[in-house]
Enzyme design. Structure first.
Site, short mmCIF file in Angstrom:
data_model
loop_
_atom_site.label_atom_id
_atom_site.label_comp_id
_atom_site.label_asym_id
_atom_site.label_seq_id
_atom_site.Cartn_x
_atom_site.Cartn_y
_atom_site.Cartn_z
N LYS A 177 0.85 -1.22 -0.06
CA LYS A 177 0.05 0.09 0.07
C LYS A 177 0.95 1.23 0.12
O LYS A 177 1.30 1.66 1.11
CB LYS A 177 -0.79 -0.07 1.23
CG LYS A 177 -2.18 1.02 1.54
CD LYS A 177 -1.67 2.24 1.11
CE LYS A 177 -2.43 3.49 1.79
NZ LYS A 177 -1.67 4.52 1.45
N GLY A 230 6.38 5.47 8.27
CA GLY A 230 5.53 6.64 8.41
C GLY A 230 5.72 7.45 9.43
O GLY A 230 6.64 7.26 10.35
N GLY A 235 1.84 5.26 13.21
CA GLY A 235 2.58 4.10 13.60
C GLY A 235 2.19 3.54 15.11
O GLY A 235 1.82 2.36 15.08
N GLU A 252 8.91 1.86 11.41
CA GLU A 252 10.00 2.85 11.35
C GLU A 252 9.14 4.16 11.11
O GLU A 252 8.58 4.50 10.02
CB GLU A 252 10.90 2.65 9.81
CG GLU A 252 11.48 1.23 9.88
CD GLU A 252 12.53 1.30 10.95
OE1 GLU A 252 13.13 2.61 11.34
OE2 GLU A 252 13.06 0.21 11.32
N CYS A 286 13.52 11.21 6.76
CA CYS A 286 13.37 10.71 8.24
C CYS A 286 14.76 10.97 9.06
O CYS A 286 14.71 11.02 10.17
CB CYS A 286 12.96 9.10 8.34
SG CYS A 286 13.75 8.25 7.40
N GLU A 387 9.43 17.07 14.83
CA GLU A 387 9.73 16.77 13.41
C GLU A 387 9.29 17.62 12.63
O GLU A 387 7.74 17.77 12.47
CB GLU A 387 9.52 15.23 13.08
CG GLU A 387 9.92 15.01 11.60
CD GLU A 387 9.77 13.59 11.17
OE1 GLU A 387 8.34 12.99 11.36
OE2 GLU A 387 10.49 12.80 10.87
P1 NAD Z 1 2.10 8.93 7.30
O1 NAD Z 1 2.25 8.27 8.74
O2 NAD Z 1 1.18 10.14 7.11
O3 NAD Z 1 1.66 7.70 6.14
C1 NAD Z 1 2.39 6.64 6.13
C2 NAD Z 1 1.53 5.59 5.22
O4 NAD Z 1 0.51 5.23 6.13
C3 NAD Z 1 0.79 6.18 4.20
O5 NAD Z 1 0.77 5.17 2.94
C4 NAD Z 1 -0.50 6.34 4.69
O6 NAD Z 1 -1.44 6.43 3.61
C5 NAD Z 1 -0.68 5.14 5.64
N1 NAD Z 1 -1.71 5.57 6.45
C6 NAD Z 1 -2.29 6.64 7.13
N2 NAD Z 1 -3.31 6.68 8.16
C7 NAD Z 1 -3.17 5.05 8.29
C8 NAD Z 1 -3.86 4.44 9.01
N3 NAD Z 1 -4.83 4.75 9.88
N4 NAD Z 1 -3.90 2.84 8.76
C9 NAD Z 1 -2.93 2.24 8.16
N5 NAD Z 1 -2.03 3.16 7.27
C10 NAD Z 1 -2.25 4.46 7.24
O7 NAD Z 1 3.65 9.31 6.74
P2 NAD Z 1 3.92 10.13 5.68
O8 NAD Z 1 3.69 11.37 5.67
O9 NAD Z 1 3.68 9.58 4.23
O10 NAD Z 1 5.81 10.11 5.73
C11 NAD Z 1 6.61 10.77 6.55
C12 NAD Z 1 6.69 10.42 7.76
O11 NAD Z 1 7.60 9.11 7.50
C13 NAD Z 1 7.76 11.16 8.58
O12 NAD Z 1 7.37 10.97 9.96
C14 NAD Z 1 9.16 10.40 8.27
O13 NAD Z 1 9.97 10.78 9.57
C15 NAD Z 1 8.70 9.29 8.31
N6 NAD Z 1 9.80 8.18 7.89
C16 NAD Z 1 10.16 7.41 8.51
C17 NAD Z 1 11.43 6.51 7.90
C18 NAD Z 1 12.28 5.53 8.80
O14 NAD Z 1 12.73 4.73 8.36
N7 NAD Z 1 12.10 5.99 10.10
C19 NAD Z 1 11.38 6.68 6.50
C20 NAD Z 1 10.95 7.52 5.84
C21 NAD Z 1 9.86 8.42 6.44
#
Ligand code: NAD
Length: 497
Positions: A177, A230, A235, A252, A286, A387
């Site tokens: 997804k 995310g 998370g 992550e 991230c 962040e």
């Molecule tokens: P996000 O949490 O908004 O979304 C991540 C994913 O989760 C997307 O595919 C989204 O559609 C899905 N999602 C959203 N709500 C959900 C739910 N209720 N249930 C299941 N899935 C759901 O994050 P983003 O804005 O896409 O990415 C940015 C974030 O990701 C930042 O906080 C960044 O630090 C983090 N990130 C972390 C790493 C790492 O390895 N630690 C790497 C890259 C990005």
């Protein structure tokens, strides 16, 4: 002009439309008038079908010898390599980062695919003596089942590959997804896996929103593994939902990474690292270096040089080779950055450069924000704690290494940190004391390689690691096997006591 392409889901080896009958737009963040493509606005029914296909395909895929699974991944890696330039260009169009960086994103997927292909011949377990005579002991890795992989937009091909390749080599099947802002790069990855010969149902792609696709995916009883990258907020929700049915969950999440600049640092090198770490990917990594803690003895000199470099960065469309920093991913992210800059100003942080949206020629149609540096920050300010995920760096003065380490560790996250020093003693002390999953010496906070474990401590992760052989520990379970060839009942801990 040709009508925009409508991209489909990939379920059970077929490219299919969502049962919702709806699509959503994938827009270029450098030019909101450019429609990159239209994708399926999927729903719970599509998710159910994808999970059912993955469950069915698992029966045969788990029995395919891992070296044979590896051969498919080797083919996929070569196909990715052949298409690298096109894939990078498409990625820049859908998520904005400059071409040099999107090439790096694709390269990371290539590296991960080659690496995990090789793991097909290296899923080593242990053989070990038994405490009893005529008994043989070994441990082997076993696949687990259907893996749900939920990914963010900032590394739209690399991160899906970090999850998909180890999942496949271990014998699991997958429902992917991707983030709503960047489905095309993940679509391209799946298409290449299909071309490489992944059997039907082994890899499935369902595009759509977090609430309509991500949330139902977590609730599927047949999903045994969930790997999520995310935000920490989402998370936490993922973790709660998965706990109810004991799904294996790899999280992550966010970061507030830090560079420590000591008084003996090579300042030019430290400035290079701070510029790359702070403004690479427009600060939307991230591992972005959103804090720089600088010894007061060199604070002024470092800050002047850093600000000078930040001011000179050329922002614009990432396809332009002159451009060094692309747009933010969307208007919502730009508003979040604007909000944080106001918070920083109200908290008393000194705005040294940037602090505004970029407007005018080449900028009006995109989500562009100027590289921004706050100086004289207190480590407890929100801009130094939370962040932001944009081109905003907080510079914090300190007195010596111990205080730098305390400030560095004084956040809820623990992804990446680094130190600039010429003193080996300081470097080793910081290496030991910094509570992050990744640490660099005389390099920025970004630059992870695929054959080392990747992940963070504290509120960045939940103890698992991606990449390297560490990823195999998430995507497989150990089975311990005892073979007794004594021909009699032998009781461990009793007959040999
Ligand atoms: P996000 O949490 O908004 O979304 C991540 C994913 O989760 C997307 O595919 C989204 O559609 C899905 N999602 C959203 N709500 C959900 C739910 N209720 N249930 C299941 N899935 C759901 O994050 P983003 O804005 O896409 O990415 C940015 C974030 O990701 C930042 O906080 C960044 O630090 C983090 N990130 C972390 C790493 C790492 O390895 N630690 C790497 C890259 C990005």
């Amino acid at each position: 002009m040709a009508p925009p392409k409508v991209y489909k889901n990939f379920i059970d080896g077929e490219w299919v439309e969502s049962t919702s009958g709806n699509t959503f737009d994938d827009i270029n963040p450098a030019n909101r008038h450019e429609l990159v493509g239209m994708f399926q606005k999927s729903n719970a029914r599509d998710v159910e079908m994808a999970v059912a296909a993955a469950k069915e395909a698992y029966k045969a895929w788990r029995l395919v010898p891992a070296p044979k699974r590896g051969e498919i991944l080797f083919r996929a890696a070569r196909l990715l390599l052949e298409s690298k330039e096109t894939l990078a260009e498409q990625m820049t169009r859908e998520m904005g980062k400059v071409l040099e960086e999107t090439r790096g994103d694709v390269q990371e997927a290539i590296d991960m695919t080659f690496y995990m292909a090789g793991e097909g011949r290296r899923q080593f377990g242990q053989t070990t003596p038994s405490e009893l005579q005529n008994k043989f002991c070994m441990s082997v890795r076993s696949p687990i089942g259907v893996a749900a992989l939920i990914t963010p937009w900032n590394f739209p091909m690399a991160i899906p590959s970090w999850k998909t390749m180890p999942a496949l080599i271990c014998g699991n099947t997958v429902v992917l997804k991707p983030a709503q802002d960047t489905p095309l790069s993940t679509y391209n990855l799946v298409q290449i896996l299909e071309e490489a010969g992944v059997p039907r149902g082994v890899v499935n792609l369902v595009t759509g929103t977090g609430s309509e696709v991500g949330a139902p995916l977590l609730r599927q009883a047949d999903v045994r593994l969930v790997s999520f990258t995310g935000s920490t907020e989402v998370g936490q929700e993922v973790s709660k939902v998965c706990a109810a049915s004991f799904k294996h969950t790899c999280l992550e999440m966010g970061g507030k990474n830090v560079i420590l600049v000591m008084d003996d640092a090579k300042l030019d090198l430290a400035v290079d690292g701070a510029v790359w770490g702070g403004f690479g990917t427009t600060g939307q990594r991230c591992t972005a270096a959103s804090r720089v803690v600088v010894d007061r003895k060199v604070y002024r000199e470092f800050t002047e040089r850093f600000v000078e470099r930040a001011r000179r960065l050329k922002a614009g469309n990432g396809l332009d080779p002159e451009v060094q920093m692309g747009p933010l991913i969307n208007e919502a992210q730009l508003s979040a950055v604007e909000k944080y800059v106001e918070i920083g100003k109200n908290e008393g942080a000194k705005l040294l450069c940037g602090g505004q949206r970029l407007t005018g020629d080449g900028y009006d149609c995109g989500a562009f924000y100027a590289p921004t540096v706050f100086g004289d920050c207190d480590p407890k300010m929100r801009v130094a704690q939370e962040e932001i995920f944009g081109p905003v760096v907080s510079v914090i003065p300190c007195d010596g290494l111990d205080e730098a380490i305390d400030i560095g560790n004084g956040v809820v996250y623990g992804l990446s940190s680094s130190i600039y020093t010429q003193d080996v003693n300081k470097a080793f002390k910081a290496m030991r004391e910094m509570e992050t999953g990744i640490f660099y010496v005389n390099a920025s906070t970004i630059g992870a390689e695929t054959h080392l474990p990747f992940g963070g401590t504290k509120q960045t992760g939940n103890g698992h690691r991606e990449a390297a052989t560490a990823a195999l520990d998430f995507y497989s379970e150990w089975k311990s096997i005892y073979v007794d060839y004594s021909g009699k009942l032998q009781r461990a801990q009793i007959d040999n006591a």
